[in-house]
Design a protein around this motif. Structure first.
Motif, PDB file in Angstrom:
ATOM      1  N   MET A 134       0.076  -0.920   0.182  1.00 19.75           N
ATOM      2  CA  MET A 134       0.014   0.407  -0.111  1.00 19.75           C
ATOM      3  C   MET A 134       0.975   1.271   0.359  1.00 19.75           C
ATOM      4  O   MET A 134       0.727   2.627  -1.126  1.00 19.75           O
ATOM      5  N   ALA A 135       2.321   1.384   0.799  1.00 20.59           N
ATOM      6  CA  ALA A 135       3.065   2.313   1.111  1.00 20.59           C
ATOM      7  C   ALA A 135       3.498   1.937   0.105  1.00 20.59           C
ATOM      8  O   ALA A 135       4.137   2.995   0.103  1.00 20.59           O
ATOM      9  N   GLY A 136       3.981   1.198  -1.119  1.00 19.00           N
ATOM     10  CA  GLY A 136       5.128   0.571  -1.627  1.00 19.00           C
ATOM     11  C   GLY A 136       6.451   0.990  -1.093  1.00 19.00           C
ATOM     12  O   GLY A 136       7.542   1.054  -2.016  1.00 19.00           O
ATOM     13  N   VAL A 137       6.284   0.331   0.238  1.00 21.44           N
ATOM     14  CA  VAL A 137       7.615  -0.398   0.874  1.00 21.44           C
ATOM     15  C   VAL A 137       8.576  -1.081   0.522  1.00 21.44           C
ATOM     16  O   VAL A 137       8.154  -2.061  -0.302  1.00 21.44           O
ATOM     17  N   ASN A 138       9.979  -0.938  -0.578  1.00 20.78           N
ATOM     18  CA  ASN A 138      10.823  -1.813  -0.523  1.00 20.78           C
ATOM     19  C   ASN A 138      10.340  -2.777  -1.494  1.00 20.78           C
ATOM     20  O   ASN A 138      10.548  -3.926  -1.946  1.00 20.78           O
ATOM     21  N   LEU A 139       9.352  -1.633  -2.988  1.00 22.16           N
ATOM     22  CA  LEU A 139       9.272  -1.984  -4.635  1.00 22.16           C
ATOM     23  C   LEU A 139      10.524  -1.660  -4.834  1.00 22.16           C
ATOM     24  O   LEU A 139      10.674  -2.845  -5.167  1.00 22.16           O
ATOM     25  N   VAL A 140      10.555  -0.628  -5.364  1.00 23.50           N
ATOM     26  CA  VAL A 140      11.549  -0.157  -6.263  1.00 23.50           C
ATOM     27  C   VAL A 140      12.669   0.651  -5.355  1.00 23.50           C
ATOM     28  O   VAL A 140      13.910   0.379  -5.745  1.00 23.50           O
ATOM     29  N   ASP A 141      12.767   0.729  -3.994  1.00 25.82           N
ATOM     30  CA  ASP A 141      13.863   1.923  -2.957  1.00 25.82           C
ATOM     31  C   ASP A 141      13.082   1.617  -1.341  1.00 25.82           C
ATOM     32  O   ASP A 141      11.796   1.336  -1.372  1.00 25.82           O
ATOM     33  N   ARG A 142      14.456   1.764  -0.620  1.00 29.30           N
ATOM     34  CA  ARG A 142      13.456   2.543   0.410  1.00 29.30           C
ATOM     35  C   ARG A 142      13.150   3.871   1.009  1.00 29.30           C
ATOM     36  O   ARG A 142      14.358   3.842   2.474  1.00 29.30           O
ATOM     37  N   GLU A 143      13.666   4.495  -0.070  1.00 32.60           N
ATOM     38  CA  GLU A 143      13.574   5.706   1.088  1.00 32.60           C
ATOM     39  C   GLU A 143      12.282   6.147   1.664  1.00 32.60           C
ATOM     40  O   GLU A 143      11.219   5.702   1.383  1.00 32.60           O
ATOM     41  N   GLY A 144      12.590   7.533   2.391  1.00 33.88           N
ATOM     42  CA  GLY A 144      10.911   7.975   2.633  1.00 33.88           C
ATOM     43  C   GLY A 144      10.732   7.803   4.705  1.00 33.88           C
ATOM     44  O   GLY A 144      11.214   6.936   4.648  1.00 33.88           O
ATOM     45  N   GLU A 145      10.134   8.288   4.939  1.00 31.97           N
ATOM     46  CA  GLU A 145       9.370   7.965   6.479  1.00 31.97           C
ATOM     47  C   GLU A 145       9.255   6.947   6.581  1.00 31.97           C
ATOM     48  O   GLU A 145       9.316   5.831   6.910  1.00 31.97           O
ATOM     49  N   ALA A 146       8.348   6.102   5.889  1.00 30.09           N
ATOM     50  CA  ALA A 146       7.436   5.216   6.237  1.00 30.09           C
ATOM     51  C   ALA A 146       7.936   3.520   5.745  1.00 30.09           C
ATOM     52  O   ALA A 146       8.207   2.518   5.808  1.00 30.09           O
ATOM     53  N   SER A 147       9.367   4.053   5.625  1.00 28.49           N
ATOM     54  CA  SER A 147      10.302   2.611   5.554  1.00 28.49           C
ATOM     55  C   SER A 147      11.311   2.970   6.554  1.00 28.49           C
ATOM     56  O   SER A 147      12.065   1.577   6.561  1.00 28.49           O
TER      57      SER A 147
END
Length: 488
Positions: free
Chosen positions: A245-258
């Motif tokens: 849902m948040a797109g975590v660790n699909l293409v990268d691990r940038e951002g606060e959610a990761s």
């Protein structure tokens, strides 16, 4: 004045003008050379097809929809339209899944019912994804999708209780893995999803286990022995934690959610693992075999069929035989996604637009092949099968449902010929009385008629080929009472 032209009222139908069928433009040797170069990836990226599997509600379509967005395959306008439309009917959490679940019924029910086809590129691969349904009601569609794939992406729900429901006996996590391995898939990437939503109720209090490394490790430890026993080599099995849902660790691990995941995981992303998938060896010199997975009518060409080339190659202008039957058709054009092709080779998922044939002779499960090298037909054959984890033994005369690519037909296991040693293939016992779980055996399978015309009614034969000649055309699955009981 009222314009009634839009009502399409005509005194008589306009005569249809038949266009002359296209001619073959390239010599076969030239096409073979082009196909070899494409398969070796010299001119471009290597192609691989990926079936997305897992228990219902594991987040398969959501994961794929979000991945397509992250890779630029879904534009912002489409994303917003899906978001608004899904919120309007009270299903806002399904907005990413709507990129693949396109029918009204799928969107209203919130589940995938048919196989959705999409594609995307990674740095070294051109990947065709087949998003398969997870609900056991649609297992035949899932089998059709899996039979067109090289590799599998297993999505599991990390939420406490949800993973266990999918992995326990009768869960689709377990059955889907058995099915894809039986259909020749040997590489699997396991995406442990919803780790960012995982929570646990202990006694009377609520315990938050978001992005828990222990939960991830526990799921991996439970799956690894089962994957090994199912036939997946550890070197061809990869695990990755994701938050779809948040797109975590699909293409990268940038951002606060990761942030919570970065604290303990520094391995590859899902996209990086998919970029490492190895396409299997393709036999492009074999006779063409094209099992039809879907049939649809188009305004431009009349009739089109989709599926995967299971051997050989096909080019525009070629005349093909439709088996079963004596009819032939000419390939008017070939599409892959929205790209027009001159030819398609083994391993490619394509749509063939046909001409010079009555549409009623083209059916799902039929096979297209050269008129000079027709695929054999059989209504009884000997199969070497492995029996799965069954409760009720198999006896001679057992009624089953036989699956072969997109075709499923009633059949019976008419004779138990021998049980075999699973390692060496040596005969242990001839003419056994029963087959129990984990047995390997040679059996005779006979198709049963679907029409009632008295005891002499004969079943229609289906196109099959020995496994030694064409592996994809020689694989079968056997189901009974809604459960997969064997494969061979």
């Amino acid at each position: 004045d009222l314009d009634i032209a839009a009502l399409n009222i005509q005194d008589e139908e306009a005569p249809m003008v038949d266009e002359p069928p296209p001619k073959i433009r390239l010599a076969r040797e030239k096409v073979l050379e082009e196909a070899r170069q494409a398969l070796e990836g010299k001119d471009d990226k290597k192609s691989v097809s990926l079936v997305v599997i897992g228990h219902v509600d594991a987040g398969k379509s959501t994961l794929m929809g979000r991945l397509l967005y992250e890779l630029g395959r879904v534009d912002e306008r489409t994303r917003l339209a899906n978001e608004r439309a899904s919120s309007k009917i009270g299903k806002s959490s399904f907005s990413w899944a709507w990129e693949l679940d396109g029918t009204t019924e799928e969107r209203e029910r919130g589940i995938t019912m048919d196989v959705a086809l999409q594609s995307f590129s990674t740095p070294h691969r051109q990947i065709t994804i087949l998003d398969a349904p997870g609900h056991r009601e649609f297992i035949p569609n899932m089998i059709s999708g899996a039979s067109q794939a090289d590799c599998a992406l297993l999505v599991v729900d990390a939420a406490v209780g949800e993973f266990e429901a999918g992995f326990e006996r009768g869960g689709q996590t377990r059955e889907h893995l058995l099915l894809v391995r039986s259909l020749g898939v040997s590489q699997v990437v396991v995406a442990v999803n919803k780790l960012d939503q995982a929570s646990l109720i202990i006694s009377t209090h609520f315990c938050d286990v978001q992005w828990s490394k222990d939960r991830y490790d526990d799921i991996c430890d439970q799956l690894k022995p089962f994957l090994l026993n199912t036939g997946f080599a550890p070197s061809k099995t990869k695990f990755v934690p994701v938050g779809a849902m948040a797109g975590v660790n699909l293409v990268d691990r940038e951002g606060e959610a990761s942030g919570p995941l970065r604290a303990w995981y520094n391995g590859p992303t899902l996209c990086e693992l998919l970029d490492e998938l190895e396409p299997p060896t393709r036999d492009i010199t074999a006779p063409l075999r094209f099992p039809i997975a879907n049939v649809f009518k188009t305004q431009a060409t009349g009739i089109a069929v989709s599926g995967r080339v299971c051997g050989g190659l096909v080019q525009v202008g070629e005349r093909l035989r439709v088996v079963p039957g004596d009819e032939t058709a000419i390939v008017k054009s070939i599409d892959s996604e929205d790209e027009r092709l001159e030819w398609a080779a083994a391993g490619m998922n394509v749509t063939l637009h046909l001409t010079s044939i009555d549409p009623r002779h083209v059916n799902i499960g039929s096979v297209l092949c050269p008129p000079t090298d027709v695929v054999p037909l059989a209504n009884a054959f000997i199969a070497r099968i492995i029996v799965f984890d069954i409760q009720i033994p198999i006896t001679a005369g057992t009624s089953v449902e036989l699956f072969h690519h997109s075709r499923d037909v009633p059949a019976s296991i008419s004779k138990l010929l021998a049980t075999l040693d699973r390692a060496s293939g040596a005969i242990i016992r001839k003419n056994p009385r029963v087959l129990t779980k984990s047995a390997s055996a040679d059996v005779q399978i006979t198709l049963r008629s679907t029409t009632i015309h008295g005891p002499a009614a004969r079943a229609q034969p289906i196109p099959l080929e020995p496994f030694s000649v064409n592996k994809e055309m020689g694989r079968i699955l056997i189901r009974r009472g809604g459960e997969t009981i064997g494969a061979g």
